[in-house]
Write a protein that holds these residues in place. Structure first.
Motif, PDB file in Angstrom:
ATOM      1  N   ASP A  25      59.605  -2.303  87.636  1.00  0.00           N
ATOM      2  CA  ASP A  25      60.796  -1.709  88.270  1.00  0.00           C
ATOM      3  C   ASP A  25      61.321  -0.746  86.864  1.00  0.00           C
ATOM      4  OD1 ASP A  25      61.487  -2.074  90.909  1.00  0.00           O
ATOM      5  OD2 ASP A  25      61.224  -4.312  90.033  1.00  0.00           O
ATOM      6  N   TYR A  26      61.355   0.319  86.748  1.00  0.00           N
ATOM      7  CA  TYR A  26      61.715   1.035  85.540  1.00  0.00           C
ATOM      8  C   TYR A  26      63.007   1.916  85.760  1.00  0.00           C
ATOM      9  CZ  TYR A  26      61.228   4.040  81.392  1.00  0.00           C
ATOM     10  OH  TYR A  26      61.684   4.697  80.269  1.00  0.00           O
ATOM     11  N   VAL A  27      63.895   1.702  84.805  1.00  0.00           N
ATOM     12  CA  VAL A  27      65.267   2.677  85.062  1.00  0.00           C
ATOM     13  C   VAL A  27      65.046   3.531  83.565  1.00  0.00           C
ATOM     14  CG1 VAL A  27      67.780   2.673  84.779  1.00  0.00           C
ATOM     15  CG2 VAL A  27      66.457   0.610  85.916  1.00  0.00           C
ATOM     16  N   GLU A  28      64.864   4.705  84.119  1.00  0.00           N
ATOM     17  CA  GLU A  28      64.741   5.514  82.927  1.00  0.00           C
ATOM     18  C   GLU A  28      65.758   5.835  82.040  1.00  0.00           C
ATOM     19  OE1 GLU A  28      62.398   9.996  82.387  1.00  0.00           O
ATOM     20  OE2 GLU A  28      63.479   9.597  84.505  1.00  0.00           O
ATOM     21  N   ALA A  29      67.046   5.878  82.532  1.00  0.00           N
ATOM     22  CA  ALA A  29      68.284   6.288  81.838  1.00  0.00           C
ATOM     23  C   ALA A  29      68.485   5.025  80.798  1.00  0.00           C
ATOM     24  CB  ALA A  29      69.335   6.169  82.709  1.00  0.00           C
ATOM     25  N   ARG A  31      65.754   3.104  79.742  1.00  0.00           N
ATOM     26  CA  ARG A  31      64.461   2.567  79.295  1.00  0.00           C
ATOM     27  C   ARG A  31      64.118   1.095  79.573  1.00  0.00           C
ATOM     28  NH1 ARG A  31      64.799   4.270  73.711  1.00  0.00           N
ATOM     29  NH2 ARG A  31      62.594   3.517  73.294  1.00  0.00           N
ATOM     30  N   LEU A  32      64.751   0.733  80.843  1.00  0.00           N
ATOM     31  CA  LEU A  32      64.581  -0.703  80.815  1.00  0.00           C
ATOM     32  C   LEU A  32      63.409  -1.207  81.872  1.00  0.00           C
ATOM     33  CD1 LEU A  32      65.767  -3.556  80.796  1.00  0.00           C
ATOM     34  CD2 LEU A  32      67.229  -3.029  82.768  1.00  0.00           C
ATOM     35  N   LEU A  33      62.371  -1.681  81.425  1.00  0.00           N
ATOM     36  CA  LEU A  33      61.163  -2.036  82.395  1.00  0.00           C
ATOM     37  C   LEU A  33      61.074  -3.505  82.805  1.00  0.00           C
ATOM     38  CD1 LEU A  33      58.501  -1.236  83.803  1.00  0.00           C
ATOM     39  CD2 LEU A  33      57.446  -2.276  81.753  1.00  0.00           C
ATOM     40  N   THR A  34      61.334  -4.031  83.894  1.00  0.00           N
ATOM     41  CA  THR A  34      61.227  -5.158  84.479  1.00  0.00           C
ATOM     42  C   THR A  34      60.030  -5.677  85.257  1.00  0.00           C
ATOM     43  OG1 THR A  34      63.685  -5.327  84.829  1.00  0.00           O
ATOM     44  CG2 THR A  34      62.540  -6.999  85.772  1.00  0.00           C
ATOM     45  N   VAL A  35      59.298  -6.458  85.044  1.00  0.00           N
ATOM     46  CA  VAL A  35      58.214  -7.037  85.663  1.00  0.00           C
ATOM     47  C   VAL A  35      58.256  -8.311  86.167  1.00  0.00           C
ATOM     48  CG1 VAL A  35      55.671  -7.077  85.222  1.00  0.00           C
ATOM     49  CG2 VAL A  35      56.914  -5.686  83.796  1.00  0.00           C
ATOM     50  N   ARG A  36      57.767  -8.571  87.568  1.00  0.00           N
ATOM     51  CA  ARG A  36      58.048  -9.736  88.063  1.00  0.00           C
ATOM     52  C   ARG A  36      56.691 -10.066  88.849  1.00  0.00           C
ATOM     53  NH1 ARG A  36      62.703  -6.802  89.327  1.00  0.00           N
ATOM     54  NH2 ARG A  36      64.671  -7.679  88.558  1.00  0.00           N
ATOM     55  N   ASP A  37      56.367 -11.339  88.852  1.00  0.00           N
ATOM     56  CA  ASP A  37      55.276 -12.004  89.722  1.00  0.00           C
ATOM     57  C   ASP A  37      55.685 -13.241  90.197  1.00  0.00           C
ATOM     58  OD1 ASP A  37      53.909 -14.188  88.465  1.00  0.00           O
ATOM     59  OD2 ASP A  37      53.430 -12.502  86.847  1.00  0.00           O
ATOM     60  N   ASN A  38      54.912 -13.437  91.347  1.00  0.00           N
ATOM     61  CA  ASN A  38      55.043 -14.945  92.249  1.00  0.00           C
ATOM     62  C   ASN A  38      53.871 -15.894  91.759  1.00  0.00           C
ATOM     63  OD1 ASN A  38      53.281 -13.552  93.662  1.00  0.00           O
ATOM     64  ND2 ASN A  38      54.207 -13.708  95.425  1.00  0.00           N
ATOM     65  N   LEU A 119      61.525  -5.646  79.386  1.00  0.00           N
ATOM     66  CA  LEU A 119      61.599  -5.101  78.145  1.00  0.00           C
ATOM     67  C   LEU A 119      62.682  -3.884  77.787  1.00  0.00           C
ATOM     68  CD1 LEU A 119      57.659  -4.536  78.871  1.00  0.00           C
ATOM     69  CD2 LEU A 119      58.837  -6.261  77.514  1.00  0.00           C
ATOM     70  N   GLN A 120      63.331  -4.057  77.218  1.00  0.00           N
ATOM     71  CA  GLN A 120      64.475  -3.248  76.733  1.00  0.00           C
ATOM     72  C   GLN A 120      64.131  -2.042  75.662  1.00  0.00           C
ATOM     73  OE1 GLN A 120      68.439  -4.866  76.116  1.00  0.00           O
ATOM     74  NE2 GLN A 120      68.105  -6.456  77.855  1.00  0.00           N
ATOM     75  N   GLY A 121      64.381  -0.876  75.856  1.00  0.00           N
ATOM     76  CA  GLY A 121      63.762   0.056  75.158  1.00  0.00           C
ATOM     77  C   GLY A 121      62.461   0.330  74.891  1.00  0.00           C
ATOM     78  N   PHE A 122      61.905   0.158  76.290  1.00  0.00           N
ATOM     79  CA  PHE A 122      60.577   0.441  76.577  1.00  0.00           C
ATOM     80  C   PHE A 122      59.842   1.948  76.028  1.00  0.00           C
ATOM     81  CE2 PHE A 122      56.663   0.676  79.496  1.00  0.00           C
ATOM     82  CZ  PHE A 122      55.959  -0.417  78.765  1.00  0.00           C
TER      83      PHE A 122
END
Length: 206
Positions: A25-29, A31-38, A119-122
């Motif tokens: 999940d990436y928020v362009e405004a 630059r925050l990328l969140t990665v998730r897995d189960n 990941l902040q500031g990706f």
């Protein structure tokens, strides 16, 4: 390495952990990328901070010889990182981690079964992220999701293609069934290799 290298590393870690899917999940405004897995989760977050230490079980190490878990590529791709899994939680500026400053691993109570890496500031741009994930997902064996949308896996083993069993795994070669004239005109082709993995419990190959 390129800043997008971490995307493939994250996907590979999720697959090795036995996850059914990995989501980005990436928020362009911001630059925050969140990665998730189960998947099975990370037992010891200390292994993330040790070069070439993978932390994988003996079966994965013997079969794939993983060199670490790609955490270094994550540090070079962003400004701040947070990792939460069954082994605890770490949160720090990447500059501090690269300078080997002390890091506190906080315990996680009642882990929900989801490993989350933020990941902040990706550094890569939104289009770079999308293009890279789309390319990697084509032949990937588990579902890859970007901003809640599953990416196409047109060359995956479960995509309905006619794979051939070989000594090194299942292979599908696009173009072998077409006329020779067309093949002579073709300058390149893509090959996706899916390694055969034996399941000791079921005596079946995945």
């Amino acid at each position: 390495t390129q800043a997008t290298t971490v995307l493939g590393e994250m996907m590979q870690n999720s697959r090795r952990a036995g996850a059914k899917s990995v989501s980005f999940d990436y928020v362009e405004a911001t630059r925050l990328l969140t990665v998730r897995d189960n998947g099975c989760g990370i037992d010891s977050l200390a292994t993330l901070l040790t070069v070439a230490e993978s932390g994988w079980n003996a079966d994965i190490i013997e079969r794939e010889q993983p060199y670490g878990v790609g955490f270094l590529s994550a540090l070079f791709s962003c400004e701040f990182i947070r990792v939460e899994s069954k082994g605890g939680c770490i949160s720090a500026p990447t500059e501090d981690l690269l300078s080997f400053k002390p890091v506190t691993i906080k315990p996680v109570v009642d882990w929900n079964g989801i490993t989350t890496i933020t990941l902040q500031g990706f550094k890569p741009e939104a289009q770079q992220i999308e293009n890279h994930l789309q390319r990697l997902a084509k032949g990937f064996p588990i579902s890859v999701i970007l901003n809640s949308v599953p990416l196409e896996r047109t060359r995956a083993v479960d995509a309905g293609l006619q794979f051939v069993n070989t000594e090194i795994g299942q292979v599908y070669l696009n173009g072998l069934s077409v006329k020779k004239k067309w093949m002579n005109a073709c300058r390149y082709f893509n090959m996706f290799l899916h390694v055969l993995i034996s399941d000791a419990n079921t005596n079946k190959d995945n």
